[in-house]
Design a protein around this motif. Structure first.
Motif, PDB file in Angstrom:
ATOM      1  N   TYR A  77     -15.829  16.629  -2.192  1.00  0.00           N
ATOM      2  CA  TYR A  77     -15.042  15.380  -2.182  1.00  0.00           C
ATOM      3  C   TYR A  77     -15.311  14.599  -0.896  1.00  0.00           C
ATOM      4  O   TYR A  77     -14.523  13.716  -0.531  1.00  0.00           O
ATOM      5  CB  TYR A  77     -13.536  15.684  -2.236  1.00  0.00           C
ATOM      6  CG  TYR A  77     -12.977  16.208  -3.539  1.00  0.00           C
ATOM      7  CD1 TYR A  77     -13.682  16.137  -4.741  1.00  0.00           C
ATOM      8  CD2 TYR A  77     -11.700  16.776  -3.582  1.00  0.00           C
ATOM      9  CE1 TYR A  77     -13.147  16.619  -5.928  1.00  0.00           C
ATOM     10  CE2 TYR A  77     -11.154  17.249  -4.770  1.00  0.00           C
ATOM     11  CZ  TYR A  77     -11.884  17.165  -5.928  1.00  0.00           C
ATOM     12  OH  TYR A  77     -11.332  17.633  -7.105  1.00  0.00           O
ATOM     13  N   GLY A  96      -4.630   6.412  -7.387  1.00  0.00           N
ATOM     14  CA  GLY A  96      -3.242   6.902  -7.347  1.00  0.00           C
ATOM     15  C   GLY A  96      -2.882   7.398  -5.949  1.00  0.00           C
ATOM     16  O   GLY A  96      -3.643   8.125  -5.322  1.00  0.00           O
ATOM     17  N   GLY A  97      -1.711   7.005  -5.469  1.00  0.00           N
ATOM     18  CA  GLY A  97      -1.307   7.391  -4.120  1.00  0.00           C
ATOM     19  C   GLY A  97      -1.652   6.320  -3.103  1.00  0.00           C
ATOM     20  O   GLY A  97      -1.107   6.318  -2.002  1.00  0.00           O
ATOM     21  N   ALA A  98      -2.558   5.412  -3.465  1.00  0.00           N
ATOM     22  CA  ALA A  98      -2.897   4.300  -2.572  1.00  0.00           C
ATOM     23  C   ALA A  98      -2.430   2.983  -3.183  1.00  0.00           C
ATOM     24  O   ALA A  98      -1.646   2.250  -2.594  1.00  0.00           O
ATOM     25  CB  ALA A  98      -4.404   4.266  -2.312  1.00  0.00           C
ATOM     26  N   HIS A 113       0.848  -1.191   0.000  1.00  0.00           N
ATOM     27  CA  HIS A 113       0.000   0.000   0.000  1.00  0.00           C
ATOM     28  C   HIS A 113       0.882   1.239   0.000  1.00  0.00           C
ATOM     29  O   HIS A 113       1.815   1.333   0.773  1.00  0.00           O
ATOM     30  CB  HIS A 113      -0.919  -0.012   1.222  1.00  0.00           C
ATOM     31  CG  HIS A 113      -2.229   0.651   0.951  1.00  0.00           C
ATOM     32  ND1 HIS A 113      -2.349   2.013   0.793  1.00  0.00           N
ATOM     33  CD2 HIS A 113      -3.471   0.137   0.776  1.00  0.00           C
ATOM     34  CE1 HIS A 113      -3.616   2.303   0.560  1.00  0.00           C
ATOM     35  NE2 HIS A 113      -4.324   1.193   0.526  1.00  0.00           N
ATOM     36  N   TYR A 114       0.549   2.188  -0.873  1.00  0.00           N
ATOM     37  CA  TYR A 114       1.421   3.343  -1.064  1.00  0.00           C
ATOM     38  C   TYR A 114       1.155   4.493  -0.091  1.00  0.00           C
ATOM     39  O   TYR A 114       1.953   5.413  -0.009  1.00  0.00           O
ATOM     40  CB  TYR A 114       1.294   3.867  -2.496  1.00  0.00           C
ATOM     41  CG  TYR A 114       2.048   3.038  -3.512  1.00  0.00           C
ATOM     42  CD1 TYR A 114       3.361   3.337  -3.840  1.00  0.00           C
ATOM     43  CD2 TYR A 114       1.449   1.937  -4.121  1.00  0.00           C
ATOM     44  CE1 TYR A 114       4.062   2.580  -4.769  1.00  0.00           C
ATOM     45  CE2 TYR A 114       2.135   1.175  -5.049  1.00  0.00           C
ATOM     46  CZ  TYR A 114       3.442   1.501  -5.373  1.00  0.00           C
ATOM     47  OH  TYR A 114       4.135   0.752  -6.283  1.00  0.00           O
ATOM     48  N   LEU A 115       0.005   4.455   0.604  1.00  0.00           N
ATOM     49  CA  LEU A 115      -0.341   5.635   1.412  1.00  0.00           C
ATOM     50  C   LEU A 115       0.743   5.960   2.428  1.00  0.00           C
ATOM     51  O   LEU A 115       1.057   7.112   2.671  1.00  0.00           O
ATOM     52  CB  LEU A 115      -1.687   5.436   2.118  1.00  0.00           C
ATOM     53  CG  LEU A 115      -2.919   5.792   1.287  1.00  0.00           C
ATOM     54  CD1 LEU A 115      -4.189   5.602   2.110  1.00  0.00           C
ATOM     55  CD2 LEU A 115      -2.845   7.230   0.756  1.00  0.00           C
ATOM     56  N   VAL A 155       2.228   8.170  -6.002  1.00  0.00           N
ATOM     57  CA  VAL A 155       1.410   9.379  -6.015  1.00  0.00           C
ATOM     58  C   VAL A 155       1.727  10.255  -7.231  1.00  0.00           C
ATOM     59  O   VAL A 155       1.040  11.231  -7.476  1.00  0.00           O
ATOM     60  CB  VAL A 155       1.637  10.122  -4.666  1.00  0.00           C
ATOM     61  CG1 VAL A 155       2.943  10.906  -4.694  1.00  0.00           C
ATOM     62  CG2 VAL A 155       0.453  11.001  -4.284  1.00  0.00           C
ATOM     63  N   ALA A 207     -10.904  10.311  -0.299  1.00  0.00           N
ATOM     64  CA  ALA A 207     -11.862   9.909  -1.334  1.00  0.00           C
ATOM     65  C   ALA A 207     -11.186   9.893  -2.703  1.00  0.00           C
ATOM     66  O   ALA A 207     -10.344  10.741  -2.989  1.00  0.00           O
ATOM     67  CB  ALA A 207     -13.040  10.878  -1.363  1.00  0.00           C
ATOM     68  N   PHE A 250      -1.667  16.239  -6.371  1.00  0.00           N
ATOM     69  CA  PHE A 250      -2.927  16.306  -7.096  1.00  0.00           C
ATOM     70  C   PHE A 250      -3.538  17.696  -6.986  1.00  0.00           C
ATOM     71  O   PHE A 250      -3.555  18.288  -5.908  1.00  0.00           O
ATOM     72  CB  PHE A 250      -3.931  15.284  -6.539  1.00  0.00           C
ATOM     73  CG  PHE A 250      -3.459  13.857  -6.639  1.00  0.00           C
ATOM     74  CD1 PHE A 250      -3.071  13.332  -7.867  1.00  0.00           C
ATOM     75  CD2 PHE A 250      -3.397  13.058  -5.521  1.00  0.00           C
ATOM     76  CE1 PHE A 250      -2.638  12.021  -7.968  1.00  0.00           C
ATOM     77  CE2 PHE A 250      -2.962  11.735  -5.609  1.00  0.00           C
ATOM     78  CZ  PHE A 250      -2.582  11.219  -6.839  1.00  0.00           C
ATOM     79  N   THR A 301     -11.000  10.787  -6.527  1.00  0.00           N
ATOM     80  CA  THR A 301     -11.506  11.965  -7.232  1.00  0.00           C
ATOM     81  C   THR A 301     -11.433  11.717  -8.731  1.00  0.00           C
ATOM     82  O   THR A 301     -10.588  10.961  -9.201  1.00  0.00           O
ATOM     83  CB  THR A 301     -10.676  13.206  -6.863  1.00  0.00           C
ATOM     84  OG1 THR A 301      -9.280  12.886  -6.990  1.00  0.00           O
ATOM     85  CG2 THR A 301     -10.951  13.640  -5.438  1.00  0.00           C
ATOM     86  N   SER A 315      -7.392   9.844  -9.138  1.00  0.00           N
ATOM     87  CA  SER A 315      -6.547  10.484  -8.143  1.00  0.00           C
ATOM     88  C   SER A 315      -7.260  10.380  -6.793  1.00  0.00           C
ATOM     89  O   SER A 315      -8.365   9.857  -6.682  1.00  0.00           O
ATOM     90  CB  SER A 315      -6.293  11.934  -8.542  1.00  0.00           C
ATOM     91  OG  SER A 315      -7.486  12.547  -8.971  1.00  0.00           O
ATOM     92  N   ILE A 316      -6.625  10.856  -5.764  1.00  0.00           N
ATOM     93  CA  ILE A 316      -7.190  10.729  -4.429  1.00  0.00           C
ATOM     94  C   ILE A 316      -7.148  12.092  -3.755  1.00  0.00           C
ATOM     95  O   ILE A 316      -6.215  12.876  -3.970  1.00  0.00           O
ATOM     96  CB  ILE A 316      -6.401   9.669  -3.609  1.00  0.00           C
ATOM     97  CG1 ILE A 316      -7.040   9.384  -2.262  1.00  0.00           C
ATOM     98  CG2 ILE A 316      -4.957  10.085  -3.420  1.00  0.00           C
ATOM     99  CD1 ILE A 316      -6.408   8.181  -1.560  1.00  0.00           C
ATOM    100  N   ASP A 317      -8.201  12.395  -3.007  1.00  0.00           N
ATOM    101  CA  ASP A 317      -8.184  13.624  -2.223  1.00  0.00           C
ATOM    102  C   ASP A 317      -7.484  13.333  -0.905  1.00  0.00           C
ATOM    103  O   ASP A 317      -7.992  12.559  -0.086  1.00  0.00           O
ATOM    104  CB  ASP A 317      -9.616  14.105  -1.976  1.00  0.00           C
ATOM    105  CG  ASP A 317      -9.628  15.304  -1.040  1.00  0.00           C
ATOM    106  OD1 ASP A 317      -8.668  16.106  -1.093  1.00  0.00           O
ATOM    107  OD2 ASP A 317     -10.576  15.433  -0.252  1.00  0.00           O
ATOM    108  N   MET A 318      -6.324  13.922  -0.718  1.00  0.00           N
ATOM    109  CA  MET A 318      -5.522  13.592   0.452  1.00  0.00           C
ATOM    110  C   MET A 318      -6.153  14.132   1.740  1.00  0.00           C
ATOM    111  O   MET A 318      -5.753  13.735   2.831  1.00  0.00           O
ATOM    112  CB  MET A 318      -4.088  14.091   0.262  1.00  0.00           C
ATOM    113  CG  MET A 318      -3.319  13.274  -0.788  1.00  0.00           C
ATOM    114  SD  MET A 318      -2.991  11.553  -0.264  1.00  0.00           S
ATOM    115  CE  MET A 318      -2.022  10.921  -1.644  1.00  0.00           C
ATOM    116  N   ASN A 319      -7.138  15.018   1.637  1.00  0.00           N
ATOM    117  CA  ASN A 319      -7.856  15.470   2.841  1.00  0.00           C
ATOM    118  C   ASN A 319      -8.833  14.409   3.337  1.00  0.00           C
ATOM    119  O   ASN A 319      -8.880  14.101   4.517  1.00  0.00           O
ATOM    120  CB  ASN A 319      -8.641  16.758   2.563  1.00  0.00           C
ATOM    121  CG  ASN A 319      -7.724  17.954   2.423  1.00  0.00           C
ATOM    122  OD1 ASN A 319      -6.524  17.806   2.214  1.00  0.00           O
ATOM    123  ND2 ASN A 319      -8.292  19.146   2.544  1.00  0.00           N
ATOM    124  N   SER A 320      -9.648  13.883   2.426  1.00  0.00           N
ATOM    125  CA  SER A 320     -10.712  12.970   2.843  1.00  0.00           C
ATOM    126  C   SER A 320     -10.392  11.517   2.512  1.00  0.00           C
ATOM    127  O   SER A 320     -11.082  10.612   2.980  1.00  0.00           O
ATOM    128  CB  SER A 320     -12.022  13.363   2.145  1.00  0.00           C
ATOM    129  OG  SER A 320     -11.912  13.149   0.743  1.00  0.00           O
TER     130      SER A 320
END
Lengths: 514, 514
Positions: free
Chosen positions: A456, B267-269, A433-435, B273, B317, A448, B319, B310-315
């Motif tokens: 979102y 992406g990023g998970a 897992h990349y997180l 990223v 979720a 991003f 995107t 892509s991924i929202d790094m805040n939530s």
């Protein structure tokens, strides 16, 4: 150049201004776009050559009209055109030759030098909606625009990170007499924003007023040596150049100020119903208009414009975001690049009455077409609604947020070792897992693009918060931006001189309706 | 080929079917898209070469896992890979070499030969949303999907002119046991539509059932000689191929049925990223998966897929419609073309919870990217909402309408004498009007794409009719299409045989939850 900046900083930097600067909220403003990705060309070489050949045939054999403008006819005659009445027949190749003195790229200066924009080459400069007599907001619905609305749009534009330009007639302030409107509009751009702006074109004398107000704001010498306005000169398609627009253009060209020479075409009404026929007429009109601009002052900055909409043959309504509009935009961009001229087209164009899904589909089509089609100056980039009859507060911030996507796409992708991320792939491996990995941790903040507006959130959170749609989120953002707004500092002496100029001008003439 | 068509027409053409055909409403169905415009390449040659080199390094040095699949490990060992536990290390160049036997283009047959699609080269085939457990409509809101919803989506797909493919799991019919769902879903595609469709992949035995049902529909020999299903095989990114998906793929490949080998990446998970890191992993996964497909049966049709968000790094979720997703789609298309493989990506992807402006912006970005990025098979082309958790009835018809724009853009522009419209320009001349001219009259019907859904009415008419937004118009269109729907004719003997097969299958096993 550095000297000029220093000079202008000094002009803007009286004691009061400096004090204001220290307390001001820092606003974010993105630099104009410089494309690192290729343009897209939809038409092949053979098709472009046919269009160019046909446009020359139109100029030579059909001709163009310069209406109520004997001086223009005389200038054309001297340049080698055949003039018959108001009709000007331009020999094959002459207009294209005359266009060669126009610069491929120019700088439009703002009173804040950090907001200067380069127009031409690989750049893309974004300016807001222009011309709507109505405004709409979620609470008040659709109504005639006022000067208060105008000021609010200028403030929103100033607060919009991805908007490089304050624009011109962001809406028509219908509560101000027509012959005095331009003074208040220019004043608003000058004092409520520090981004570059557009001049008045509705009368040659109003263009002159625009130049004089800029001389107060920038200094007389500065204006004569630099471009501080980019103004919109529409062609009366088909093939007609009226004396009002040409008169304004003459004043701007003589003062070295930039013009957008722009056919305004509803395809099938003001041009042939076919894409290729429309492109032929657009090119002929641009060649004639830009050539005339260069006859007035060789080297004056000028942009080749193309505003084309298709038409719904059922209702007669202009339509936006359609495939034909994309084809014309893209082809016109190819033609402009072959002329080595800056190119104006695109915008957040739509026919929808509301800032709903239709508005967004249509807007996104045109935004994307403009980015890939090589547009250098995008008027109407945000806020446009209902075929341009309406400036929408909500759509202004919705579109302005979308403009961030164009910035990001234009930047291309990073290709350095960090971007290749081989360390991360080796670290995480199959099934991992990349997180949590180091590469993600050190890159995620910039990885991003992130909206400032759209939703979102997880479904449950969104639902608990009222299941808000985009228009509702946009309404909240409009309120927030206007609340947060702080006026950019301006030398009080300049502000006073502008006030005085406007007061005297207004007193010098009775109110008029045209 | 002509013989096969005749044969199949005969199979579908019993007396009852012929009678039904005579009374059927003629539905419009556009042919799959054949691009007459160039693809757009965002990445330069040097960048593509680095990605290709790095992907080979990943395959050789990091390797990929084939989980719970000893047979796959054995096949890889024989092919020249180094196998350690479940890890397969593929020597540089081997996977790319194995991919060469995959066809650049193939035909997927439909039971109505007029609906056959070509996948690969310049084509673009459009298929609806796949996989959502929920549905949403304007009246009922969001709720778990049922078989009744599923059937309605198949009917809407059949009625959608610009949709070429009936798709697969248009929503998850949660009211049918998991181990029997695929039977009802396939049955719906087979009897309520005559467009091509996808097979089950949730268990190898369900892939086998899909083949057997196709043998009933098309005839056993026909299925062995032709591709009648294109099914979705997701990779468990990063770099992991599980036995369920691989088991389904093995069955399809052995039966010469097409698979989409598709990394499913947030992406990023599930990947780095960065855009370039993600493209490297996508290419490595596709090379490994497609190579394995070709090891099972050289020459089996297979599509290189790329589903990346892509991924929202805040939530946290995912995107959609973001610039990074566009960059990855575009780059993956370039990589697929360099492999000479059909390419799957895109769709009407969005993160919005409602079919509002956000949904439309995001969808339009992805639609446009897919058209210009050379996508050959676009799953999720319509109906996708809320990150794929929801199939939306309104968005289905909204997006399906938008797909007409892609058809029109892909066709390029006409360049013949009529399209050049020089006669019209000469006829109308400066200051004239084109609406009445002969060229306009003889061309206006086909000149501009026209929506079947969006609002083009004058403001006053629109206002009087209730000031409807896009979602409201879409709701009306859903109702109309379902009302107008008529089932396409099918030989009653085949229909009965399908019913019998499903009945027997269902009786042969207890209900199961996985």
């Amino acid at each position: 150049m550095a000297d000029q900046h220093a000079l202008r900083r000094a002009r803007g930097g009286g004691g009061a201004a400096r004090r204001a600067e220290r307390t001001a909220v820092k606003i974010e403003a993105a630099k104009y776009i410089e494309r690192k990705i290729p343009n897209y060309g939809m038409l092949d070489e053979a098709t472009l050559e046919i269009i160019e050949k046909n446009a020359e045939t139109v100029l030579e054999e059909v001709g163009v009209n310069f209406v109520d403008n004997p001086q223009a006819l005389e200038i054309w005659r001297k340049a080698g055109a055949k003039v018959d009445g108001e009709r000007v027949y331009i020999p094959r190749g002459l207009a294209r030759e005359l266009c060669k003195t126009a610069p491929a790229k120019f700088t439009q200066h703002a009173r804040n030098p950090d907001r200067n924009v380069e127009i031409g080459g690989d750049t893309l400069v974004l300016a807001p909606v222009y011309g709507p007599p109505f405004v709409r907001d979620a609470d008040g619905g659709r109504r005639y625009a006022t000067m208060d609305d105008f000021t609010k749009f200028v403030k929103l534009g100033y607060m919009s990170k991805y908007l490089h330009h304050s624009g011109g007639t962001v809406c028509e302030p219908t509560d101000v007499p027509v012959n005095k409107r331009h003074l208040d509009m220019l004043h608003a751009h000058m004092v409520y924003s520090d981004k570059p702006f557009m001049g008045a074109v509705t009368e040659p004398s109003r263009a002159q007023d625009s130049v004089e107000m800029c001389e107060i704001l920038f200094g007389k010498d500065f204006v004569q040596q630099n471009t501080v306005m980019t103004s919109l000169i529409n062609v009366n398609s088909p093939l007609t150049f009226d004396s009002i627009m040409m008169g304004a253009m003459e004043i701007y060209a003589r003062n070295n100020q930039a013009c957008i020479l722009s056919p305004f075409i509803v395809g099938g009404a003001m041009s042939p119903v076919s894409v290729m026929g429309t492109l032929t007429q657009v090119l002929a009109e641009c060649l004639a208009g830009i050539a005339y601009n260069q006859l007035i002052r060789p080297g004056a900055p000028v942009i080749m414009g193309c505003f084309v909409t298709s038409i719904d043959m059922n209702s007669g309504a202009p339509t936006f975001g359609t495939p034909e509009a994309t084809q014309i935009l893209n082809g016109a961009g190819q033609l402009a690049r072959r002329l080595n001229l800056p190119f104006r087209s695109g915008g957040g164009l739509c026919g929808s009455k509301l800032p709903d899904a239709q508005a967004a589909y249509e807007t996104a089509h045109t935004h994307n077409a403009a980015l890939l089609g090589g547009v250098n100056f995008m008027l109407h980039a945000c806020g446009w609604l209902e075929g341009g009859l309406v400036a929408s507060f909500e759509k202004f911030v919705m579109d302005a947020d979308q403009l961030g996507i164009l910035h990001r796409l234009a930047a291309g992708i990073a290709t350095d070792e960090n971007a290749q991320a081989m360390d991360a792939i080796f670290e995480v491996g199959p099934g991992g897992h990349y997180l949590g990995c180091e590469h993600t941790q050190s890159n995620f903040k910039e990885a991003f693009w992130r909206t400032d507006l759209l939703d979102y959130k997880p479904f449950e959170t969104w639902d608990e918060e009222g299941a808000r749609d985009t228009q509702t989120l946009a309404k909240m953002r409009v309120t927030k931006l206007l609340n947060d707004y702080q006026q950019p500092a301006l030398d009080p002496a300049i502000a006073a001189a502008l006030d005085e100029y406007i007061k005297a001008k207004k007193a010098s003439m009775p109110d008029a309706l045209v």
